[in-house]
Design a protein around this motif. Structure first.
Motif, PDB file in Angstrom:
ATOM      1  N   ILE A  91      -9.936   6.145  -4.266  1.00  0.00           N
ATOM      2  CA  ILE A  91     -11.112   6.698  -3.596  1.00  0.00           C
ATOM      3  C   ILE A  91     -11.744   5.593  -2.763  1.00  0.00           C
ATOM      4  O   ILE A  91     -12.184   4.582  -3.305  1.00  0.00           O
ATOM      5  CB  ILE A  91     -12.126   7.254  -4.620  1.00  0.00           C
ATOM      6  N   LEU A  92     -11.765   5.775  -1.466  1.00  0.00           N
ATOM      7  CA  LEU A  92     -12.344   4.803  -0.547  1.00  0.00           C
ATOM      8  C   LEU A  92     -13.688   5.360  -0.078  1.00  0.00           C
ATOM      9  O   LEU A  92     -13.762   6.180   0.837  1.00  0.00           O
ATOM     10  CB  LEU A  92     -11.401   4.567   0.636  1.00  0.00           C
ATOM     11  N   TRP A 117       0.857  -1.182   0.000  1.00  0.00           N
ATOM     12  CA  TRP A 117       0.000   0.000   0.000  1.00  0.00           C
ATOM     13  C   TRP A 117       0.898   1.239   0.000  1.00  0.00           C
ATOM     14  O   TRP A 117       1.350   1.702   1.050  1.00  0.00           O
ATOM     15  CB  TRP A 117      -0.923  -0.022   1.223  1.00  0.00           C
ATOM     16  N   PRO A 118       1.189   1.811  -1.179  1.00  0.00           N
ATOM     17  CA  PRO A 118       2.161   2.897  -1.292  1.00  0.00           C
ATOM     18  C   PRO A 118       1.611   4.294  -1.014  1.00  0.00           C
ATOM     19  O   PRO A 118       2.317   5.285  -1.209  1.00  0.00           O
ATOM     20  CB  PRO A 118       2.595   2.790  -2.756  1.00  0.00           C
ATOM     21  N   TYR A 119       0.394   4.409  -0.541  1.00  0.00           N
ATOM     22  CA  TYR A 119      -0.250   5.708  -0.373  1.00  0.00           C
ATOM     23  C   TYR A 119       0.145   6.330   0.970  1.00  0.00           C
ATOM     24  O   TYR A 119       0.127   5.663   1.995  1.00  0.00           O
ATOM     25  CB  TYR A 119      -1.771   5.559  -0.515  1.00  0.00           C
ATOM     26  N   ASN A 120       0.501   7.606   0.928  1.00  0.00           N
ATOM     27  CA  ASN A 120       1.058   8.246   2.118  1.00  0.00           C
ATOM     28  C   ASN A 120       0.361   9.545   2.528  1.00  0.00           C
ATOM     29  O   ASN A 120       0.713  10.153   3.521  1.00  0.00           O
ATOM     30  CB  ASN A 120       2.550   8.509   1.923  1.00  0.00           C
ATOM     31  N   LEU A 121      -0.638   9.979   1.766  1.00  0.00           N
ATOM     32  CA  LEU A 121      -1.375  11.192   2.105  1.00  0.00           C
ATOM     33  C   LEU A 121      -2.862  10.883   1.984  1.00  0.00           C
ATOM     34  O   LEU A 121      -3.291  10.269   1.004  1.00  0.00           O
ATOM     35  CB  LEU A 121      -0.986  12.342   1.171  1.00  0.00           C
ATOM     36  N   TYR A 122      -3.615  11.273   2.994  1.00  0.00           N
ATOM     37  CA  TYR A 122      -5.045  10.936   3.037  1.00  0.00           C
ATOM     38  C   TYR A 122      -5.861  12.199   3.252  1.00  0.00           C
ATOM     39  O   TYR A 122      -5.499  13.049   4.067  1.00  0.00           O
ATOM     40  CB  TYR A 122      -5.327   9.955   4.180  1.00  0.00           C
ATOM     41  N   THR A 123      -6.953  12.310   2.508  1.00  0.00           N
ATOM     42  CA  THR A 123      -7.875  13.427   2.685  1.00  0.00           C
ATOM     43  C   THR A 123      -9.294  12.887   2.769  1.00  0.00           C
ATOM     44  O   THR A 123      -9.641  11.926   2.092  1.00  0.00           O
ATOM     45  CB  THR A 123      -7.793  14.429   1.515  1.00  0.00           C
ATOM     46  N   MET A 124     -10.109  13.517   3.601  1.00  0.00           N
ATOM     47  CA  MET A 124     -11.522  13.167   3.694  1.00  0.00           C
ATOM     48  C   MET A 124     -12.293  14.224   2.926  1.00  0.00           C
ATOM     49  O   MET A 124     -12.186  15.409   3.234  1.00  0.00           O
ATOM     50  CB  MET A 124     -11.968  13.114   5.151  1.00  0.00           C
TER      51      MET A 124
END
Length: 140
Positions: free
Chosen positions: A113-114, A79-86
């Motif tokens: 997109i989760l 899981w290479p994702y390192n920045l999360y926004t809601m």
């Protein structure tokens, strides 16, 4: 808040200003129920951002009014994702359009997109204990 504790607004603001000067208070924020505001579309967006761009991209994304949270996280092996926004919108289609605008603005095209399926728990955080009308009235 002033009405809740039984004092006028001017007096409450003076107390809060004093607490800020004394270092007792850092900031005041509001907690908005996005569902009650008609924003039933929601998704956590996981972004893959080069480490040297994380601050710049995070600042850009956090600047969008539709964003309520922005976090940097460590990546994982698969899981290479390192920045999360809601992101919040009227519906998921609007959320997807917002994400496309965000992607163009920060020049990051690798994201996931989760979509929020169901809210399982939502309670406001409690940061202050022992705060009462009497405390505020004594200070004012």
């Amino acid at each position: 808040m002033a009405e809740l504790v039984g004092i006028d607004t001017k007096r409450l603001l003076a107390v809060l200003d004093n607490w800020k000067r004394e270092g007792k208070l850092r900031r005041i924020g509001s907690i908005v129920d996005h569902l009650k505001m008609g924003l039933s579309g929601g998704a956590m967006i996981a972004w893959r951002v080069e480490p040297e761009r994380i601050e710049q991209v995070g600042t850009t994304l956090a600047g969008f009014k539709e964003i309520s949270h922005a976090y940097e996280r460590k990546t994982a092996e698969n899981w290479p994702y390192n920045l999360y926004t809601m992101v919040h919108g009227v519906d998921i289609q609007e959320v997807e359009q917002i994400v496309k605008r965000m992607s163009r603005a920060c020049k990051v095209s690798d994201y996931r997109i989760l979509i929020t399926q169901k809210e399982l728990k939502k309670i406001p955080p409690t940061y202050v204990t022992g705060l009462s009308a009497e405390n505020i009235k004594e200070e004012g």
